[in-house]
Every structure is written in C-alpha cells, then in structure tokens.
Design a protein around this motif. Structure first.
Motif, PDB file in Angstrom:
ATOM      1  N   VAL A 177       0.831  -1.208   0.000  1.00 55.95           N
ATOM      2  CA  VAL A 177       0.000   0.000   0.000  1.00 55.95           C
ATOM      3  C   VAL A 177       0.864   1.255   0.000  1.00 55.95           C
ATOM      4  O   VAL A 177       1.919   1.304   0.642  1.00 55.95           O
ATOM      5  CB  VAL A 177      -0.912   0.025   1.255  1.00 55.95           C
ATOM      6  N   VAL A 178       0.395   2.269  -0.704  1.00 56.92           N
ATOM      7  CA  VAL A 178       0.867   3.635  -0.505  1.00 56.92           C
ATOM      8  C   VAL A 178      -0.327   4.471  -0.060  1.00 56.92           C
ATOM      9  O   VAL A 178      -1.346   4.541  -0.764  1.00 56.92           O
ATOM     10  CB  VAL A 178       1.487   4.233  -1.781  1.00 56.92           C
ATOM     11  N   GLY A 179      -0.220   5.070   1.118  1.00 56.59           N
ATOM     12  CA  GLY A 179      -1.221   6.010   1.603  1.00 56.59           C
ATOM     13  C   GLY A 179      -0.705   7.428   1.431  1.00 56.59           C
ATOM     14  O   GLY A 179       0.435   7.725   1.816  1.00 56.59           O
ATOM     15  N   LEU A 180      -1.523   8.287   0.854  1.00 59.93           N
ATOM     16  CA  LEU A 180      -1.112   9.665   0.591  1.00 59.93           C
ATOM     17  C   LEU A 180      -2.009  10.627   1.358  1.00 59.93           C
ATOM     18  O   LEU A 180      -3.225  10.635   1.172  1.00 59.93           O
ATOM     19  CB  LEU A 180      -1.159   9.965  -0.911  1.00 59.93           C
ATOM     20  N   GLU A 181      -1.384  11.462   2.209  1.00 58.42           N
ATOM     21  CA  GLU A 181      -2.132  12.404   3.032  1.00 58.42           C
ATOM     22  C   GLU A 181      -2.295  13.773   2.376  1.00 58.42           C
ATOM     23  O   GLU A 181      -2.889  14.672   2.961  1.00 58.42           O
ATOM     24  CB  GLU A 181      -1.455  12.553   4.396  1.00 58.42           C
ATOM     25  N   TRP A 182      -1.751  13.918   1.197  1.00 60.91           N
ATOM     26  CA  TRP A 182      -2.000  15.117   0.390  1.00 60.91           C
ATOM     27  C   TRP A 182      -1.798  14.721  -1.050  1.00 60.91           C
ATOM     28  O   TRP A 182      -1.077  13.758  -1.346  1.00 60.91           O
ATOM     29  CB  TRP A 182      -1.103  16.283   0.803  1.00 60.91           C
ATOM     30  N   LEU A 183      -2.448  15.442  -1.976  1.00 59.81           N
ATOM     31  CA  LEU A 183      -2.463  15.011  -3.362  1.00 59.81           C
ATOM     32  C   LEU A 183      -1.514  15.786  -4.258  1.00 59.81           C
ATOM     33  O   LEU A 183      -0.862  15.215  -5.126  1.00 59.81           O
ATOM     34  CB  LEU A 183      -3.894  15.124  -3.916  1.00 59.81           C
ATOM     35  N   ASP A 184      -1.436  17.073  -4.075  1.00 55.34           N
ATOM     36  CA  ASP A 184      -0.660  17.908  -4.988  1.00 55.34           C
ATOM     37  C   ASP A 184       0.001  19.033  -4.198  1.00 55.34           C
ATOM     38  O   ASP A 184      -0.627  20.060  -3.958  1.00 55.34           O
ATOM     39  CB  ASP A 184      -1.573  18.472  -6.087  1.00 55.34           C
ATOM     40  N   PRO A 186       2.123  15.276  -3.569  1.00 54.94           N
ATOM     41  CA  PRO A 186       1.795  14.106  -2.758  1.00 54.94           C
ATOM     42  C   PRO A 186       2.636  14.054  -1.488  1.00 54.94           C
ATOM     43  O   PRO A 186       3.820  14.379  -1.499  1.00 54.94           O
ATOM     44  CB  PRO A 186       2.114  12.935  -3.689  1.00 54.94           C
ATOM     45  N   PHE A 187       1.982  13.649  -0.391  1.00 52.22           N
ATOM     46  CA  PHE A 187       2.658  13.453   0.891  1.00 52.22           C
ATOM     47  C   PHE A 187       2.437  12.025   1.348  1.00 52.22           C
ATOM     48  O   PHE A 187       1.295  11.553   1.398  1.00 52.22           O
ATOM     49  CB  PHE A 187       2.105  14.406   1.963  1.00 52.22           C
ATOM     50  N   LEU A 206       5.805   3.731   1.752  1.00 53.20           N
ATOM     51  CA  LEU A 206       6.528   5.007   1.759  1.00 53.20           C
ATOM     52  C   LEU A 206       6.507   5.701   3.118  1.00 53.20           C
ATOM     53  O   LEU A 206       7.490   6.333   3.501  1.00 53.20           O
ATOM     54  CB  LEU A 206       5.946   5.951   0.700  1.00 53.20           C
ATOM     55  N   GLY A 207       5.397   5.605   3.834  1.00 49.43           N
ATOM     56  CA  GLY A 207       5.294   6.272   5.129  1.00 49.43           C
ATOM     57  C   GLY A 207       5.860   5.409   6.251  1.00 49.43           C
ATOM     58  O   GLY A 207       6.051   4.208   6.102  1.00 49.43           O
ATOM     59  N   HIS A 208       6.143   6.061   7.382  1.00 45.26           N
ATOM     60  CA  HIS A 208       6.748   5.380   8.524  1.00 45.26           C
ATOM     61  C   HIS A 208       5.951   5.677   9.788  1.00 45.26           C
ATOM     62  O   HIS A 208       5.602   6.827  10.066  1.00 45.26           O
ATOM     63  CB  HIS A 208       8.196   5.830   8.715  1.00 45.26           C
ATOM     64  N   GLU A 209       5.664   4.630  10.546  1.00 50.93           N
ATOM     65  CA  GLU A 209       4.893   4.783  11.773  1.00 50.93           C
ATOM     66  C   GLU A 209       5.576   5.741  12.740  1.00 50.93           C
ATOM     67  O   GLU A 209       6.767   5.628  13.012  1.00 50.93           O
ATOM     68  CB  GLU A 209       4.699   3.424  12.447  1.00 50.93           C
ATOM     69  N   GLY A 210       4.791   6.677  13.263  1.00 51.34           N
ATOM     70  CA  GLY A 210       5.300   7.616  14.256  1.00 51.34           C
ATOM     71  C   GLY A 210       5.977   8.834  13.691  1.00 51.34           C
ATOM     72  O   GLY A 210       6.121   9.842  14.395  1.00 51.34           O
ATOM     73  N   ASP A 211       6.423   8.786  12.437  1.00 56.52           N
ATOM     74  CA  ASP A 211       7.062   9.942  11.815  1.00 56.52           C
ATOM     75  C   ASP A 211       6.014  10.888  11.240  1.00 56.52           C
ATOM     76  O   ASP A 211       4.879  10.490  10.966  1.00 56.52           O
ATOM     77  CB  ASP A 211       7.992   9.509  10.677  1.00 56.52           C
ATOM     78  N   ARG A 212       6.396  12.128  11.016  1.00 51.43           N
ATOM     79  CA  ARG A 212       5.502  13.070  10.361  1.00 51.43           C
ATOM     80  C   ARG A 212       5.314  12.675   8.907  1.00 51.43           C
ATOM     81  O   ARG A 212       6.194  12.063   8.292  1.00 51.43           O
ATOM     82  CB  ARG A 212       6.068  14.490  10.445  1.00 51.43           C
ATOM     83  N   SER A 213       4.153  13.013   8.353  1.00 54.12           N
ATOM     84  CA  SER A 213       3.972  12.813   6.918  1.00 54.12           C
ATOM     85  C   SER A 213       5.007  13.650   6.185  1.00 54.12           C
ATOM     86  O   SER A 213       5.391  14.726   6.634  1.00 54.12           O
ATOM     87  CB  SER A 213       2.557  13.212   6.497  1.00 54.12           C
ATOM     88  N   ALA A 214       5.475  13.137   5.053  1.00 60.25           N
ATOM     89  CA  ALA A 214       6.578  13.779   4.348  1.00 60.25           C
ATOM     90  C   ALA A 214       6.271  13.876   2.864  1.00 60.25           C
ATOM     91  O   ALA A 214       5.681  12.955   2.279  1.00 60.25           O
ATOM     92  CB  ALA A 214       7.872  13.008   4.566  1.00 60.25           C
ATOM     93  N   GLU A 215       6.692  14.978   2.273  1.00 61.83           N
ATOM     94  CA  GLU A 215       6.469  15.144   0.840  1.00 61.83           C
ATOM     95  C   GLU A 215       7.214  14.061   0.074  1.00 61.83           C
ATOM     96  O   GLU A 215       8.358  13.719   0.375  1.00 61.83           O
ATOM     97  CB  GLU A 215       6.929  16.522   0.379  1.00 61.83           C
ATOM     98  N   THR A 216       6.548  13.514  -0.923  1.00 63.48           N
ATOM     99  CA  THR A 216       7.142  12.499  -1.778  1.00 63.48           C
ATOM    100  C   THR A 216       6.906  12.900  -3.227  1.00 63.48           C
ATOM    101  O   THR A 216       6.714  14.077  -3.530  1.00 63.48           O
ATOM    102  CB  THR A 216       6.569  11.105  -1.452  1.00 63.48           C
ATOM    103  N   SER A 217       6.939  11.955  -4.139  1.00 59.58           N
ATOM    104  CA  SER A 217       6.738  12.261  -5.558  1.00 59.58           C
ATOM    105  C   SER A 217       6.010  11.101  -6.207  1.00 59.58           C
ATOM    106  O   SER A 217       5.988   9.973  -5.691  1.00 59.58           O
ATOM    107  CB  SER A 217       8.086  12.479  -6.257  1.00 59.58           C
TER     108      SER A 217
END
Length: 310
Positions: A177-184, A186-187, A206-217
């Motif tokens: 799974v990739v979960g994205l907390e923002w679209l444009d 992407p985070f 892509l995401g990590h438990e306990g870490d802040r959401s982070a911008e990706t691509s």
C-alpha cells in the motif's frame, strides 16, 4: 466544569466521554459529533484573502505547508476564549507553550484570570491516541467514562486484528500500500496512519509509523509500485477529496502503476477517520480492512466513507 477544545480530535474525545454539555468552546473545524456543532467558536480560518491571487499550484503548496509543515490554519479569537472562562483548555503541544497552530494562544491564556488547566495532546500512534483519551478523562473527572470508551475501542480493534490474522491463515497476503495524506504535491502518510494500514492488513511502502507525513513524488510511488493506493488528504472529507482528486494532474506513467492497472485506487474520508487522533481512528482501520480484503471484511466500514476512483 467548563471545557474549551482547540482541537477537533479533542472535541470528539470530550463528547465520547459524555461531556458535551460542559464544552463551552470549540474550533471552527469541529464538525463532529452533532452535539458539538453550534458551540461557541474560539477560532476562525485565516480567510480567503490569504489565498487571493495565487495559482492552483501555489494554493496547494500553501495549504500543504499549513497542514504538514506546522504553520497555522487557525486564528484564535482571544476575546471569545476569555469570555468562555474555561477551567480546562485542550490543545496540541508542538511549541513549548501553545502548539504551532495557536502561536497567539500563550499570550491569550496568560492574560486570563483564574486557575486554568492547559492540556497538550500530541499522539503519534494508536496507543498514544488511547493515552490522550485517558488524559482527557483524568483532567475532566471522567476517568470511569474514559475506561469504558477505551474498553470498547480496544475490543473493536481486537476484533479487526483477529479477523486479519484469520484471513492471513487462509492465505490472504499483506497488501502492498501507498497512503497519501495530500495530493498535490503528494505526501506519504505519517504518524498513526501507517499503523492503521498495518493493523488493517496492509504494508505501507513510503510512510513510517510515528514519523511526520513527508512530501514524496509520483516517481517514488511508481518505484515502489503498490498494489493499492489510498488517498486520505488531511482534513478533507470524502466528497471534497474526490473533487480534488479529479482536478489533480496525473503523471504520464500513471497507468503503469500496479494499483492503477488493477483498479485499486481509493479515496477515503481523511478528515473523519485518519487525520484526527480521536476515537474514530479505529473505524478508519475497519475502512482500510474492507478496502484491502473485501471478501473478508464485507460491510464492516461505515457507509459512505470510501470510494474507488480512477
């Protein structure tokens, strides 16, 4: 007791403890549960002037920075806060005194008279959310109610996890799974959301438990090639998130991603079940479980909380 909640999640916790009648102030984003709607507002949005003249890309960047970068989407009404005369103020604790979203709150609270308990809530995990519920119960003389709420939540979570284990034994493999907390832009998902994905039977790439959401691509999404993409934009309910997704530019390689080819891209109600660290995060796990394994979790999620998209 007079309670002011400066967090939508804290408002939900207070109401879950049966203390809605003691709420004397909430934020402009506190839209759940129904008994919280109509309470005196302690905050407002910065307003449309902040976005005037910006392009869509600039607007998305500004909002993304506000949500994920710690800047504020709230303007505190210090006069309303003083008029509420709270005994307890529930807020977050990203800065030493008040929380990043309320940089003016420290001065406002210091200017108020009386013995005011300021409670900072900043969980980064499911257990941290449970601890927040216990903390609010302890600070509002509702310890017994908090114990009952937590028993119900832990029981519901245990039922979901046991079914995931049972399905694993039947050959249902973890879903990539990739979960994205923002679209444009992407985070990648952060804080408790990757944990929600794991507990629901998924493997967040892509995401990590306990870490802040982070911008990706989108290139990073392509490179990990998930089987399922879950779009859960922070602070946005399902209908608005679907509309935002329709306007979001897709990369030219979009159709090459496994999840897209297989028709496994979904939008969920991020605001209600994922972005707010309150009781409904457990329902968020049920939503994901049904998305990942519809045969094993048919009709386990609340109605109207997710939808497949192109």
């Amino acid at each position: 007791m007079r309670i002011v909640s400066l967090l939508p999640s804290a408002t939900e916790i207070v109401c879950a403890l049966g203390l809605a009648d003691e709420l004397v102030g909430v934020t402009h984003e506190c839209d759940w549960p129904p008994e919280a709607v109509g309470k005196p507002l302690m905050t407002r949005s910065p307003g449309p002037d902040a976005l005037a003249g910006l392009s869509r890309d600039q607007t998305n960047r500004l909002v993304a920075d506000a949500i994920h970068g710690g800047s504020t989407r709230y303007v505190l009404d210090a006069e309303a806060l003083a008029a509420a005369a709270p005994d307890v103020i529930l807020m977050q604790s990203r800065c030493p005194a008040c929380g990043t979203r309320f940089p003016e709150a420290s001065a406002a609270i210091q200017a108020m008279s009386g013995d005011i308990a300021v409670v900072s809530l900043e969980p980064t995990s499911i257990e941290g959310i449970f601890n927040s519920i216990s903390t609010v119960g302890a600070m509002t003389d509702a310890e017994d109610e908090a114990v009952e709420v937590l028993e119900e939540l832990r029981s519901h979570l245990g039922e979901i996890e046991q079914r995931v284990l049972d399905r694993r034994g039947q050959g249902q493999a973890p879903v990539r799974v990739v979960g994205l907390e923002w679209l444009d832009p992407p985070f990648a998902a952060g804080h408790w959301v990757p944990e929600q994905i794991r507990r629901a039977g998924g493997w967040e790439l892509l995401g990590h438990e306990g870490d802040r959401s982070a911008e990706t691509s989108w290139e990073a999404v392509r490179d990990v090639d998930p089987e399922t993409i879950v779009l859960l934009p922070s602070g946005i309910h399902l209908g608005a998130a679907v509309r935002d997704w329709k306007q979001t530019p897709r990369p030219e390689f979009w159709r090459d991603i496994d999840a897209v080819r297989g028709g496994h891209v979904y939008v969920v109600d991020g605001s209600a079940y994922f972005s707010r660290p309150g009781p409904r995060v457990i329902e968020g796990i049920a939503i994901l479980a049904e998305i990942f394994d519809p045969d094993g979790f048919a009709e386990t999620s609340p109605i109207g909380t997710w939808t497949p998209v192109d």
